[in-house]
Design a protein around this motif. Structure first.
Motif, PDB file in Angstrom:
ATOM      1  N   GLN A 178       0.836  -1.194   0.000  1.00  0.00           N
ATOM      2  CA  GLN A 178       0.000   0.000   0.000  1.00  0.00           C
ATOM      3  C   GLN A 178       0.878   1.254   0.000  1.00  0.00           C
ATOM      4  O   GLN A 178       0.587   2.225  -0.695  1.00  0.00           O
ATOM      5  CB  GLN A 178      -0.960  -0.007   1.190  1.00  0.00           C
ATOM      6  N   VAL A 181       2.197   1.932  -3.494  1.00  0.00           N
ATOM      7  CA  VAL A 181       1.166   2.477  -4.387  1.00  0.00           C
ATOM      8  C   VAL A 181       0.837   3.916  -4.011  1.00  0.00           C
ATOM      9  O   VAL A 181       0.693   4.778  -4.885  1.00  0.00           O
ATOM     10  CB  VAL A 181      -0.102   1.592  -4.358  1.00  0.00           C
ATOM     11  N   THR A 182       0.775   4.185  -2.723  1.00  0.00           N
ATOM     12  CA  THR A 182       0.497   5.549  -2.263  1.00  0.00           C
ATOM     13  C   THR A 182       1.583   6.503  -2.766  1.00  0.00           C
ATOM     14  O   THR A 182       1.277   7.595  -3.260  1.00  0.00           O
ATOM     15  CB  THR A 182       0.413   5.587  -0.725  1.00  0.00           C
ATOM     16  N   LYS A 185       1.209   7.089  -6.467  1.00  0.00           N
ATOM     17  CA  LYS A 185       0.055   7.970  -6.708  1.00  0.00           C
ATOM     18  C   LYS A 185       0.382   9.413  -6.368  1.00  0.00           C
ATOM     19  O   LYS A 185      -0.011  10.335  -7.079  1.00  0.00           O
ATOM     20  CB  LYS A 185      -1.140   7.520  -5.852  1.00  0.00           C
ATOM     21  N   MET A 203      -7.255  -5.059  -4.882  1.00  0.00           N
ATOM     22  CA  MET A 203      -7.275  -3.940  -3.927  1.00  0.00           C
ATOM     23  C   MET A 203      -6.465  -2.773  -4.470  1.00  0.00           C
ATOM     24  O   MET A 203      -6.815  -1.613  -4.307  1.00  0.00           O
ATOM     25  CB  MET A 203      -6.651  -4.374  -2.581  1.00  0.00           C
ATOM     26  N   ILE A 204      -5.365  -3.121  -5.111  1.00  0.00           N
ATOM     27  CA  ILE A 204      -4.489  -2.093  -5.666  1.00  0.00           C
ATOM     28  C   ILE A 204      -5.097  -1.525  -6.945  1.00  0.00           C
ATOM     29  O   ILE A 204      -5.175  -0.316  -7.117  1.00  0.00           O
ATOM     30  CB  ILE A 204      -3.071  -2.662  -5.866  1.00  0.00           C
ATOM     31  N   SER A 206      -8.108  -1.255  -7.716  1.00  0.00           N
ATOM     32  CA  SER A 206      -9.313  -0.457  -7.443  1.00  0.00           C
ATOM     33  C   SER A 206      -8.966   0.995  -7.120  1.00  0.00           C
ATOM     34  O   SER A 206      -9.848   1.845  -7.128  1.00  0.00           O
ATOM     35  CB  SER A 206     -10.110  -1.083  -6.300  1.00  0.00           C
ATOM     36  N   GLN A 207      -7.700   1.283  -6.878  1.00  0.00           N
ATOM     37  CA  GLN A 207      -7.311   2.666  -6.581  1.00  0.00           C
ATOM     38  C   GLN A 207      -7.035   3.475  -7.843  1.00  0.00           C
ATOM     39  O   GLN A 207      -6.807   4.676  -7.786  1.00  0.00           O
ATOM     40  CB  GLN A 207      -6.065   2.657  -5.694  1.00  0.00           C
ATOM     41  N   ALA A 208      -7.021   2.799  -8.985  1.00  0.00           N
ATOM     42  CA  ALA A 208      -6.743   3.505 -10.243  1.00  0.00           C
ATOM     43  C   ALA A 208      -8.002   4.216 -10.734  1.00  0.00           C
ATOM     44  O   ALA A 208      -9.117   3.878 -10.358  1.00  0.00           O
ATOM     45  CB  ALA A 208      -6.261   2.507 -11.292  1.00  0.00           C
ATOM     46  N   GLU A 209      -7.793   5.214 -11.609  1.00  0.00           N
ATOM     47  CA  GLU A 209      -8.927   5.929 -12.203  1.00  0.00           C
ATOM     48  C   GLU A 209      -9.561   5.101 -13.310  1.00  0.00           C
ATOM     49  O   GLU A 209     -10.711   5.305 -13.688  1.00  0.00           O
ATOM     50  CB  GLU A 209      -8.443   7.244 -12.823  1.00  0.00           C
TER      51      GLU A 209
END
Ligand code: ADP
Ligand code: ADP
Length: 226
Positions: A178, A181-182, A185, A203-204, A206-209
């Motif tokens: 996490q 990825v943070t 981002k 999970m990862i 799902s954080q994309a646009e």
């Protein structure tokens, strides 16, 4: 603004009866400044797609345009230099050089081009990635999470237009994953970069646009094309 465009791209491996289309019929445009995840099962062609996007693997068919430049029409030298200036790669196995320290690893690609690093920016990156105290440590002395942060610093050191990450969290525990990825981002937002991340972790993704799913080498869903 379109940053990256793929037109009817196919990459296959092997010959005759052993031939596999790793990716096929790929048509895709990616906007500047976006965060896109590419997901799919193992062997579906995710890595191949990312490598083709990053000028690392020449497809047998199709065109790949980055910032309007046709990657595979460049000479090998031109392409390598363009890659080092405009693209940042992050891989699952970090690909760091164990005989070099943290800072030396980060500036190596810049020195390969006989350019001078932006010291202030590198300092900012080390701060941002919480590596300031590790600057002179050898990478083998670092944890996995720290090594991946060094690889991220190396990828970001030239302020690339595009960050290409291939399962960057594949070797990390949930917490370090996490964190990685943070950080990617944050850099993407702060420097208006385009982030393309290959992962099998939902999970990862799902954080994309935008999430592009591939199966058997073809795009089977794209949240931009509802
Ligand atoms: P993923 O990243 O989704 O796991 P890959 O892009 O690595 O998928 O692989 C897609 C397909 O291409 C698979 O069938 C794989 O076996 C094949 N492939 C990938 N790289 C090579 C290679 N260097 N030589 C032969 N086949 C390959
Ligand atoms: P992270 O949460 O970043 O993955 P760890 O909890 O794995 O960090 O590591 C904690 C500390 O232990 C770090 O400061 C790291 O420098 C040190 N460390 C981890 N692995 C090793 C190793 N193989 N050799 C020396 N130091 C290590």
């Amino acid at each position: 603004m379109i940053l990256l465009e793929l037109k009817d791209v196919r990459k296959s491996y092997g010959y005759d009866e052993n031939k596999v289309n790793a990716i096929n019929h790929i048509h895709l445009t990616i906007d500047e400044g976006s965060f896109v995840a590419i997901i799919g099962k193992s062997g579906s062609g995710k890595s191949t797609l990312l490598h083709v996007m990053g000028g690392l693997t020449k497809p047998q068919q199709g065109t790949v345009l980055l910032e309007g430049n046709s990657l595979y029409d460049m000479s090998d030298d031109q392409l390598s230099r363009y890659r080092r200036r405009r693209m940042g790669f992050v891989f699952q196995f970090y690909n760091l050089i164990s005989s070099l320290n943290v800072l030396e690893n980060i500036v190596l690609p810049i020195h390969l081009d006989h350019l001078k690093e932006d010291k202030e920016y590198i300092d900012e990156l080390l701060e941002f990635l919480d590596l300031k105290e590790k600057e002179t440590a050898f990478v083998r002395e670092l944890s996995g999470g720290q090594q991946q942060r060094v690889a991220i610093a190396r990828a970001l050191a030239m302020k690339p237009a595009i960050i290409l990450a291939d399962e960057p969290t594949g070797n990390l525990d949930a917490k370090s994953s996490q964190e990685v990825v943070t950080l990617l981002k944050l850099s993407q937002r702060r420097y208006k970069q385009t982030l393309i991340l290959v992962t099998h972790d939902e999970m990862i993704a799902s954080q994309a646009e935008r999430i592009i799913t591939i199966s058997d080498g073809e795009i089977v869903s794209d949240t931009n094309e509802k």
